[in-house]
Design a protein around this motif. Structure first.
Motif, mmCIF file in Angstrom:
data_model
loop_
_atom_site.group_PDB
_atom_site.id
_atom_site.type_symbol
_atom_site.label_atom_id
_atom_site.label_comp_id
_atom_site.label_asym_id
_atom_site.label_seq_id
_atom_site.Cartn_x
_atom_site.Cartn_y
_atom_site.Cartn_z
ATOM 1 N N PRO A 62 3.805 25.433 44.156
ATOM 2 C CA PRO A 62 4.178 26.220 42.953
ATOM 3 C C PRO A 62 3.188 28.175 43.216
ATOM 4 N N ASP A 63 3.760 28.641 42.042
ATOM 5 C CA ASP A 63 3.463 29.909 41.719
ATOM 6 C C ASP A 63 2.948 29.789 40.236
ATOM 7 N N TYR A 64 3.428 28.140 39.662
ATOM 8 C CA TYR A 64 2.978 28.021 38.266
ATOM 9 C C TYR A 64 2.942 26.725 38.116
ATOM 10 N N VAL A 65 2.062 25.806 37.578
ATOM 11 C CA VAL A 65 2.287 24.562 36.476
ATOM 12 C C VAL A 65 2.366 24.401 35.291
ATOM 13 N N LEU A 66 2.408 23.731 34.675
ATOM 14 C CA LEU A 66 2.794 23.533 33.709
ATOM 15 C C LEU A 66 2.121 22.052 33.290
ATOM 16 N N CYS A 67 1.684 21.138 32.167
ATOM 17 C CA CYS A 67 1.600 20.026 31.892
ATOM 18 C C CYS A 67 2.034 19.721 30.385
ATOM 19 N N ILE A 68 2.792 18.693 30.060
ATOM 20 C CA ILE A 68 3.227 18.782 28.851
ATOM 21 C C ILE A 68 2.229 17.754 28.484
ATOM 22 N N GLY A 69 2.479 16.923 27.209
ATOM 23 C CA GLY A 69 1.516 15.916 26.853
ATOM 24 C C GLY A 69 2.032 15.774 25.274
ATOM 25 N N GLN A 70 1.501 15.026 24.603
ATOM 26 C CA GLN A 70 1.329 14.341 23.187
ATOM 27 C C GLN A 70 0.494 14.433 22.538
ATOM 28 N N ALA A 71 0.204 15.062 21.398
ATOM 29 C CA ALA A 71 -0.394 15.024 20.461
ATOM 30 C C ALA A 71 -0.243 14.460 19.430
ATOM 31 N N GLY A 72 0.071 13.310 18.700
ATOM 32 C CA GLY A 72 0.843 12.925 17.586
ATOM 33 C C GLY A 72 0.245 13.391 16.631
ATOM 34 N N GLY A 73 1.039 13.404 15.733
ATOM 35 C CA GLY A 73 0.188 14.228 14.269
ATOM 36 C C GLY A 73 0.229 15.649 14.045
ATOM 37 N N ARG A 74 0.410 16.763 15.196
ATOM 38 C CA ARG A 74 1.098 18.030 15.060
ATOM 39 C C ARG A 74 1.767 17.719 15.013
ATOM 40 N N SER A 75 2.418 19.394 14.109
ATOM 41 C CA SER A 75 3.416 19.399 13.838
ATOM 42 C C SER A 75 4.359 20.282 14.659
ATOM 43 N N ALA A 76 3.846 21.069 15.530
ATOM 44 C CA ALA A 76 4.554 22.712 16.083
ATOM 45 C C ALA A 76 4.170 21.923 17.602
ATOM 46 N N LEU A 77 4.596 22.696 18.462
ATOM 47 C CA LEU A 77 4.297 23.006 19.895
ATOM 48 C C LEU A 77 2.947 23.807 19.893
ATOM 49 N N THR A 78 1.561 23.196 20.667
ATOM 50 C CA THR A 78 0.809 23.961 20.082
ATOM 51 C C THR A 78 0.459 23.999 21.989
ATOM 52 N N VAL A 79 0.056 25.428 22.366
ATOM 53 C CA VAL A 79 -0.324 25.977 23.580
ATOM 54 C C VAL A 79 -1.560 25.930 23.800
ATOM 55 N N GLU A 80 -2.597 25.386 24.831
ATOM 56 C CA GLU A 80 -3.827 25.133 25.009
ATOM 57 C C GLU A 80 -4.092 25.877 25.450
ATOM 58 N N LYS A 81 -5.420 26.519 24.886
ATOM 59 C CA LYS A 81 -5.930 28.123 25.360
ATOM 60 C C LYS A 81 -7.049 27.184 26.707
ATOM 61 N N VAL A 82 -7.653 25.862 25.881
ATOM 62 C CA VAL A 82 -8.768 25.508 27.113
ATOM 63 C C VAL A 82 -8.969 24.304 27.396
ATOM 64 N N ALA A 83 -9.793 24.058 28.016
ATOM 65 C CA ALA A 83 -9.854 22.508 28.427
ATOM 66 C C ALA A 83 -11.474 22.498 29.084
ATOM 67 N N ILE A 84 -11.884 21.387 28.553
ATOM 68 C CA ILE A 84 -13.419 21.203 28.604
ATOM 69 C C ILE A 84 -13.684 20.498 29.793
ATOM 70 N N ASN A 85 -14.763 20.195 30.606
ATOM 71 C CA ASN A 85 -14.961 19.301 31.398
ATOM 72 C C ASN A 85 -15.799 18.117 30.275
ATOM 73 N N LEU A 86 -15.415 17.189 29.726
ATOM 74 C CA LEU A 86 -16.314 16.527 29.413
ATOM 75 C C LEU A 86 -14.280 15.615 29.494
ATOM 76 N N ALA A 87 -14.479 13.891 29.274
ATOM 77 C CA ALA A 87 -13.769 12.495 29.084
ATOM 78 C C ALA A 87 -14.249 11.760 28.197
ATOM 79 N N GLU A 88 -13.597 11.681 26.822
ATOM 80 C CA GLU A 88 -14.243 10.652 25.907
ATOM 81 C C GLU A 88 -13.358 10.184 25.187
ATOM 82 N N ALA A 89 -13.164 8.547 25.815
ATOM 83 C CA ALA A 89 -12.124 7.877 25.833
ATOM 84 C C ALA A 89 -11.740 6.478 24.778
ATOM 85 N N ARG A 90 -10.568 7.334 23.635
ATOM 86 C CA ARG A 90 -10.994 6.132 22.326
ATOM 87 C C ARG A 90 -10.371 4.879 22.958
ATOM 88 N N ILE A 91 -9.067 4.601 23.794
ATOM 89 C CA ILE A 91 -8.932 4.011 24.373
ATOM 90 C C ILE A 91 -8.370 3.983 25.560
#
Lengths: 216, 216, 216, 216
Positions: A62-91
């Motif tokens: 592909p020329d483009y890759v767009l991933c979609i996920g859910q952030a329950g509690g947000r009110s709008a579509l949010t386009v993410e600017k940055v991803a960090i090198n960290l995994a910290e899983a509550r569940i």
């Protein structure tokens, strides 16, 4: 030649029968602004989601890759600017993995900025009458993880590919039984918003110059 | 020999007579858990704040640097995990600078993680009866800027120094006239929380292993 | 003989081209659960809205009266329990009236409870996959005013008629440009929810016995 | 002759060791603006709280009665305008009573407005640097119940006495462990705010004419 965009959504998780992220992806047309849309359901799993997306990137080129996920509690579509090198899983994820205080890639950068034109995407979603904002945190769970992995893979193996991530709110039906005040959005609305984002993504050479940013 | 911590707070901004961030810093004792506390008011300016802090780091040779700023609308003290190489200002700073879509340091990393023991700090604030959370975005304004600059400087010029950032809510008195629902915190409470954070910071060799993280 | 329900929605207000309350009413079918639905657009005006509704009640002789208005900022459909004898307007209405500290009816009770089966309505909206809650304040503006007036009129002149009020959130398109975090709902979703509420209203003799209530 | 104000706060509830409402009351001075302050802890129980307050009103013959309770989740002191004749309890009270869909007084009005000068109280709290708002719902639990009962008793048995209610937020220490975003207030701040409210209450003949009201 037509360009191609790979759009991913996570599979159901946490006992829910469906995941609105992939339900919205399924509603997308097969072509947007002259780009072929390839839809991919991916596992809600730290490790396997990255493998599945990498395999699809090899297969589909592909020329483009767009991933979609859910952030329950947000009110709008949010386009993410940055991803960090960290995994910290509550569940635990769907494979039972629950990493914390762990880098996603030992040899990766501390963070990657989305390479898709995020401001143009936010603007075009809004222009279609759907609330959208830029976000500066994709969290620390599988959403951040897949965004980070895509951008890492682009950096290492897929030069020129543009990657990014959009978070969607709870679906309207998910709001039943949740606390009063919980914002929701119809899945069909998410799909129209994602379509607008893709339209901007595949037709914008230079990103928009709206001043977004946080207020602090 | 006693260790030393440099604690900064921004000067008043946006027409406000005081800035609760530095007001809270002023209330700190001069010694916490055996560490000398050096308090520094810094300008709410992208460029000059970094210069002023670097000069203080040269002059004071601190073992720790903790910067304090305000994130109006948050309900708790938030200990920041990461600073990003981005300036995006919704409003001009006190020198009239309004950068956007700009890296803070051309030769800097995309992001730096705080090197202070952030989880131990969150836990000790909570243990003192004051709400605190980890945050994964320090924004895109002067708060993120000073945090990024401190961590950049530590990386380049001050090896071994530990750096980090805490956001404070609106002060209680600032809540008057703001919309119903706006959370606030007393400045004295902020100070007690920051003191607890510093106590943890200067006495913790290995960070705590609480699982924090976002829920998405 | 078929029963009849009069459903009102306010006209556009505050410079907006449409009012989602009446837009949702317009989408209702003309018959719900065997009841004829009469739709009425009413002015966003303290005095005239009451006159217009009273005239329609005389003309149509409805068995039920349900008024719809907007409470921007709420996340769900909210079925109102009580209307109070108070007008307190932050902004002038469409006729320029701005009453404050004023009773709506000099000879009216301090408050009236809705006579529609409010719990059954909340439950049936939720059963249709749409978030809904009971509310114990209809505000102090024209929404509370028309709800109060309808219940006052029922008490004095239309014995046996059942009356009530539902608040709708901002429409999704209205969320564009509003602060991040503002909840919205699609107008078509509001309409489906109102239809479910009416279905419950016109087929329920005795109200449901769910325990709702506030948590304080 | 000095006037007298009876100020009540609920006892601990739901497993909490203290109730911030009465903790704040305990911090009040014994005289405010020339009025004697009589403090009374009352049970978090629908039935007994009314009895205890009525007995105190007979015994103390106060000129004013102000009850204090907690509305966790609110961000400011909220002076209540109205109490409704409804008990609807989500959880049992301290005696195990859990009424729902029940009137508080079979022979009472549907609602009573506070007779204390509520606008002057809101304004004076704000003038002391503490966020306060008017509220138009005191809920459906013991808070609304005691406010309703006081106003009912005033109406029937204690003519000329002025009564009202103030809700306080969670105390700061209660915020630990609650969801991020939960607003809190220091108990000492609540006490200063209640003192300001009382100062206004006992020195104001005619209420202020600020335009408050809801925005819908």
């Amino acid at each position: 030649m037509m360009s191609k965009i790979l759009v991913t959504g996570f599979d159901p998780f946490g006992g829910e029968p469906v995941n609105p992220a992939f339900e919205a992806v399924k509603l997308l047309p097969d072509e947007i602004a002259g780009a072929t849309v390839v839809k991919l359901e991916i596992p809600t799993v730290f490790t396997r989601s990255a493998t599945v997306v990498e395999e699809a990137m090899v297969r589909e080129q592909p020329d483009y890759v767009l991933c979609i996920g859910q952030a329950g509690g947000r009110s709008a579509l949010t386009v993410e600017k940055v991803a960090i090198n960290l995994a910290e899983a509550r569940i635990p994820d769907n494979d039972g993995e629950q990493p914390f205080d762990m880098p996603l890639r030992e040899d990766g950068g501390t963070a990657y900025f989305a390479t898709l034109p995020v401001k143009a995407m936010v603007r075009n979603i809004n222009d279609h009458g759907i609330p959208a904002f830029m976000s500066y945190t994709a969290g620390t769970y599988v959403c951040n993880s897949i965004m980070y992995n895509v951008l890492y893979l682009i950096d290492r193996k897929f030069p020129g590919v543009k990657g990014g991530f959009i978070h969607v709110p709870y679906a309207t039906a998910q709001g039943v039984g949740k606390p009063n005040g919980t914002p929701t959005m119809e899945i069909a609305t998410m799909a129209r918003g994602i379509e607008a984002a893709i339209e901007a993504a595949v037709s914008t050479e230079t990103d928009a110059t709206d001043i977004l940013g946080a207020t602090h």
